[in-house]
Design an enzyme around this catalytic site. Structure first.
Site, PDB file in Angstrom:
ATOM      1  CE  LYS A  54      66.409   7.857  -7.062  1.00 44.74           C
ATOM      2  NZ  LYS A  54      67.828   8.014  -6.718  1.00 44.74           N
ATOM      3  CD  GLN A  98      71.359   8.443  -8.227  1.00 43.64           C
ATOM      4  OE1 GLN A  98      70.255   8.953  -8.078  1.00 43.64           O
ATOM      5  NE2 GLN A  98      71.622   7.218  -7.810  1.00 43.64           N
ATOM      6  CG  ASP A 121      68.243  10.561  -1.274  1.00 42.38           C
ATOM      7  OD1 ASP A 121      67.329   9.719  -1.198  1.00 42.38           O
ATOM      8  OD2 ASP A 121      69.327  10.333  -1.835  1.00 42.38           O
TER       9      ASP A 121
END
Ligand code: NAP
Length: 287
Positions: A54, A98, A121
């Site tokens: 990413k 994450q 996200d």
């Protein structure tokens, strides 16, 4: 016999990134560099790889990325305090926590601590609810990537029967809501579903989000079904058995090179939008 259309996620991702270049340039001319901060708690090796991928993707587009590594023994309170700091940091436009986090952490509480305007996200409860209600939010990346692929290839969704296999908060549930918002007739299936094969047999569109390698077989499919494989299992293996599904499907995503690259492009786009609009006037077509 009609050829099966290969839904090329790399091509979709490339076009999404090209479309962002101008906006990034404009922002930079105003002194704003879109910045994504990723928080990684603990030492999960796959997570390290994902986070690196990413960050590289951000840099390639001229965006900024910051990685915050926290030790395995981090408590929920410590993580919440880091998230609070990032929420308040004007230079950070997107925050990505994450997944998975170590067991002692209340993951839902941590996700929900991310401010909606920086939830690029799409993992907060507020973001999920807003997406489902078609209100302002950045859509969860993998579900939005699925819709992006569908749109890129002009696949008809309205009135079609979509069977989603999986109901996780980051994939099965949100993609089901997004398909519903596009007027598909949606069946959500999961590990307790009975007669799954017979249900999949009715699907015009199958979305596999199971996390089991080669789970969906070609003889489960209706002839001409569209197969979207969101799975990504060890050894670059999807949730659908490509060899048996491809001859039956009218269109199919490969693994790798299908939904994965589009997911990253969606994250970049959400971050650029967050830098530009801060949810004031988003024109996100999925929400
Ligand atoms: P998850 O949280 O483990 O959820 C898996 C879902 O599959 C659950 O809802 C589970 O049902 C269901 N399931 C498990 N066994 C089943 C069975 N035998 N029959 C029907 N349903 C079954 O996984 P996830 O995070 O959603 O991820 C799913 C897959 O997508 C994984 O391969 C993951 O690596 C991949 N993924 C890819 C990307 C990408 O960028 N391409 C991003 C995220 C995830 P229950 O709810 O009943 O347990």
């Amino acid at each position: 016999m009609d050829e099966t259309l290969l839904l090329d996620g790399k091509a979709v991702a490339r076009s999404m990134k090209e479309a962002l270049e101008g906006t990034i340039k404009e922002l930079k001319a105003k002194g704003i560099t879109p910045k994504l901060t990723t928080i990684l708690v603990g030492d999960n090796p796959s997570s390290h790889t994902y986070v690196k991928m990413k960050a590289n993707a951000c840099h390639k587009l001229g965006m900024e990325s910051e990685r915050l590594y926290l030790p395995e023994e981090t408590t929920t309170e410590e993580l919440l305090s880091q998230i609070k700091k990032l929420n308040e940091d004007e230079e950070v436009h997107g925050i990505l926590l994450q997944h998975p986090v170590p067991k002692q952490i209340d993951e839902r509480k941590a996700f929900d601590a991310i401010s909606l305007a920086k939830d690029v996200d799409g993992v907060t409860s507020h973001g999920f609810g807003s997406t489902a209600f078609q209100l302002q939010a950045y859509p969860c990346c993998t579900p939005a990537a699925i819709l992006e692929v569908i749109d890129f290839y002009n696949i008809d969704v309205e009135g079609k029967h979509a069977v989603v296999i999986g109901r996780s908060p980051i994939l099965g549930k949100p993609v089901s809501m997004m398909l519903l918002n596009r007027n598909a007739t949606v069946t959500i299936s999961h590990s307790k579903t009975e007669n799954l094969e017979a249900i999949v047999k009715q699907a015009d569109i199958v979305v596999a989000a199971v996390g089991r390698p080669n789970f969906v077989k070609g003889d489960w499919l209706k002839k001409g079904a569209v197969v979207i494989d969101a799975g990504y299992n060890e050894g670059n293996i999807g949730d659908c058995e490509f060899e048996s599904c491809e001859p039956v499907a009218s269109a199919i995503t490969p693994v790798p090179g299908g939904i994965g690259p589009v997911t990253i492009a969606t994250l970049l786009r959400n971050t650029v939008y967050a830098a530009k609009e801060k949810l004031i006037n988003p024109a996100h077509k999925y929400v």
